[in-house]
Motif scaffolding. Structure first.
Motif, PDB file in Angstrom:
ATOM      1  N   SER A 228       0.843  -1.196   0.000  1.00 37.31           N
ATOM      2  CA  SER A 228       0.000   0.000   0.000  1.00 37.31           C
ATOM      3  C   SER A 228       0.877   1.243   0.000  1.00 37.31           C
ATOM      4  N   ASP A 311      -6.653   8.663   4.485  1.00 37.19           N
ATOM      5  CA  ASP A 311      -7.193   9.770   3.702  1.00 37.19           C
ATOM      6  C   ASP A 311      -8.064  10.680   4.560  1.00 37.19           C
ATOM      7  N   TRP A 344      -2.420  12.692  -4.191  1.00 35.59           N
ATOM      8  CA  TRP A 344      -2.880  11.335  -4.485  1.00 35.59           C
ATOM      9  C   TRP A 344      -3.399  10.701  -3.201  1.00 35.59           C
ATOM     10  N   LYS A 345      -4.319   9.779  -3.371  1.00 34.25           N
ATOM     11  CA  LYS A 345      -4.919   9.088  -2.247  1.00 34.25           C
ATOM     12  C   LYS A 345      -4.102   7.857  -1.875  1.00 34.25           C
ATOM     13  N   GLN A 347      -3.611   4.105  -1.409  1.00 39.72           N
ATOM     14  CA  GLN A 347      -4.241   3.000  -2.124  1.00 39.72           C
ATOM     15  C   GLN A 347      -3.456   1.717  -1.907  1.00 39.72           C
ATOM     16  N   GLN A 348      -4.118   0.611  -2.217  1.00 37.63           N
ATOM     17  CA  GLN A 348      -3.504  -0.703  -2.125  1.00 37.63           C
ATOM     18  C   GLN A 348      -2.880  -1.082  -3.464  1.00 37.63           C
ATOM     19  N   THR A 380       3.366   3.987  -8.045  1.00 36.52           N
ATOM     20  CA  THR A 380       2.093   4.433  -7.486  1.00 36.52           C
ATOM     21  C   THR A 380       1.180   4.985  -8.580  1.00 36.52           C
ATOM     22  N   ASP A 384      -2.324   2.002 -10.884  1.00 43.08           N
ATOM     23  CA  ASP A 384      -3.704   2.395 -11.170  1.00 43.08           C
ATOM     24  C   ASP A 384      -4.138   2.004 -12.580  1.00 43.08           C
TER      25      ASP A 384
END
Length: 432
Positions: A228, A311, A344-345, A347-348, A380, A384
């Motif tokens: 993550s 977040d 950016w958020k 994320q996994q 990262t 996505d």
């Protein structure tokens, strides 16, 4: 022999002493480009030193059977095509550095990918098999974001997160644009290397990097399996006051932009203290105008960032910072303008990629643990869009973005061994 069956070269990747020696020799050679007296490197994006490093890598790729291409934002690819129309497996990182930065950050991942993919190719050639993917080594442009902002620019354009024209027209502090700088070092491609119209589609991505933290080093663990990423808010801040004389202007009459900026910096640290290790804050750059010893500053520009695994906490910290800015405007009699530069958020990473890497380190007898990445990486962005594997090797004492950044040769070589086997299995369809 099927693609999924491991050849001897792949079953014991890099265990040959000659392979490891070759990797370390190459790493020493590439570390000479932009070398600093204290053992680090300085080759910010699209500088002459970055260009020299890219030329060295291009020559290495050419000698080892890869075709070199650049895309329209200066991302550099070493291509090995086995089957036109088959998906492409990309692996790499970045060669650009911070000012007086460390020689491992980014550059290790590019060279490790080049050696690992070359070993996978050699294994297939020895076995007489054809991989299910075509291969590409990638050197992403301007991951660091020190000369041109934001960071992770090349992979941001590649994944559609940053418009190409916006990236190319971004300028450094001297007014030189990305497009001009890339042209000067011969790295500005005329088209895209992948995507619609090229006939090439990316199917998966892998990256290995130094950890830049202390978790692996403290635990005595060799490989980090990144599952993550922390979220991040990066801001560009303008603090505006009024220029005046430092001797003649009464304190009560001053609109000191530097005083206001100093309060902003303190507010950032107070936020970090409030939330503990769940929030990292910083002011990484501060520019003062007119920057004269006898003039009260009229303008200060700052680059700030907030990072957190949560977040929700990031949103809360953002609201608190905004409230504190309003108080500082009154306290210092200044105006504060802010905008997001990059965000950016958290994320996994895909669990299938983490599981694949975990199986590889188990099979190779390498110690490992799951880790988060607090820093941003090109992976990262890539995670996505395609299945992605991200690996870490230890950073001694967690030092990074500094000349005394260090990872042992043994850990570097083990990382290449693991990456080789991960790529071999990915090429066999393990993440399809």
């Amino acid at each position: 022999m099927s693609d999924q069956t491991l050849s001897p070269a792949a079953t014991h990747p890099g265990r040959d002493a000659g392979d490891n020696r070759s990797f370390i020799d190459d790493f020493v050679e590439l570390s000479a480009f932009g070398a600093t007296p204290a053992g680090g490197v300085e080759r910010q994006a699209a500088t002459a030193e970055d260009g020299e490093m890219r030329s060295w890598l291009a020559a290495w790729l050419d000698r080892n059977g890869f075709t070199v291409e650049f895309d329209r934002v200066g991302n550099m690819f070493g291509l090995r095509e086995f089957a036109p129309g088959a998906p492409w497996l990309l692996a790499g990182s970045h060669l650009d550095s911070q000012p007086r930065g460390g020689k491992y950050d980014g550059a290790y991942g590019v060279l490790a990918a080049a050696h690992a993919l070359h070993r996978v190719v050699r294994g297939h050639e020895t076995a007489g098999t054809v991989p299910g993917f075509n291969f590409a080594v990638v050197n992403w442009f301007n991951e660091e974001g020190s000369r041109f902002k934001p960071s992770m620019m090349g992979s941001g354009v590649f994944t559609g997160k940053i418009p190409l024209e916006k990236a190319l027209t971004t300028t450094d502090v001297t007014g030189v644009s990305v497009g001009e700088a890339l042209g000067a070092i011969g790295s500005l491609g005329a088209g895209d290397a992948f995507g619609d119209g090229t006939g090439r589609q990316v199917g998966a991505y892998a990256e290995i990097h130094i950890e830049q933290g202390r978790e692996l080093d403290k635990s005595g663990i060799v490989l980090g399996l990144v599952d993550s990423t922390w979220g991040a808010n990066k801001y560009e801040i303008a603090v505006t006051g009024a220029q005046s004389h430092t001797g003649a202007t009464a304190i009560a009459d001053r609109q000191d932009a530097l005083y206001g900026a100093a309060l902003v910096v303190v507010a950032l640290r107070e936020l970090a203290d409030r939330f503990g290790e769940d929030l990292h804050t910083s002011c990484g750059q501060l520019t003062v105008y007119p920057n004269s010893p006898v003039v009260v500053a009229r303008e200060v520009y700052l680059h700030l960032d907030l990072r957190s695994p949560s977040d929700d906490l990031l949103d809360e910290a953002d609201a608190l910072l905004r409230r504190r800015f309003a108080e500082i405007e009154v306290q210092a009699d200044v105006q504060i303008e802010r905008r997001f530069a990059h965000t950016w958020k958290g994320q996994q990473y895909q669990s299938e990629g983490v599981d694949l890497a975990a199986q590889v380190v188990t099979d190779l007898g390498v110690s490992s643990m799951k880790v988060q990445t607090r820093a941003g990486h090109d992976s990262t962005n890539m995670k996505d869009t395609v299945p992605t594997v991200m690996l870490f090797v230890p950073s001694v004492d967690g030092v990074s973005h500094a000349e005394n950044e260090y990872t042992t040769d043994e850990d570097l070589c083990t990382g290449v061994d693991v990456l080789t086997e991960v790529l071999h299995r990915m090429a066999g369809g393990a993440l399809s």
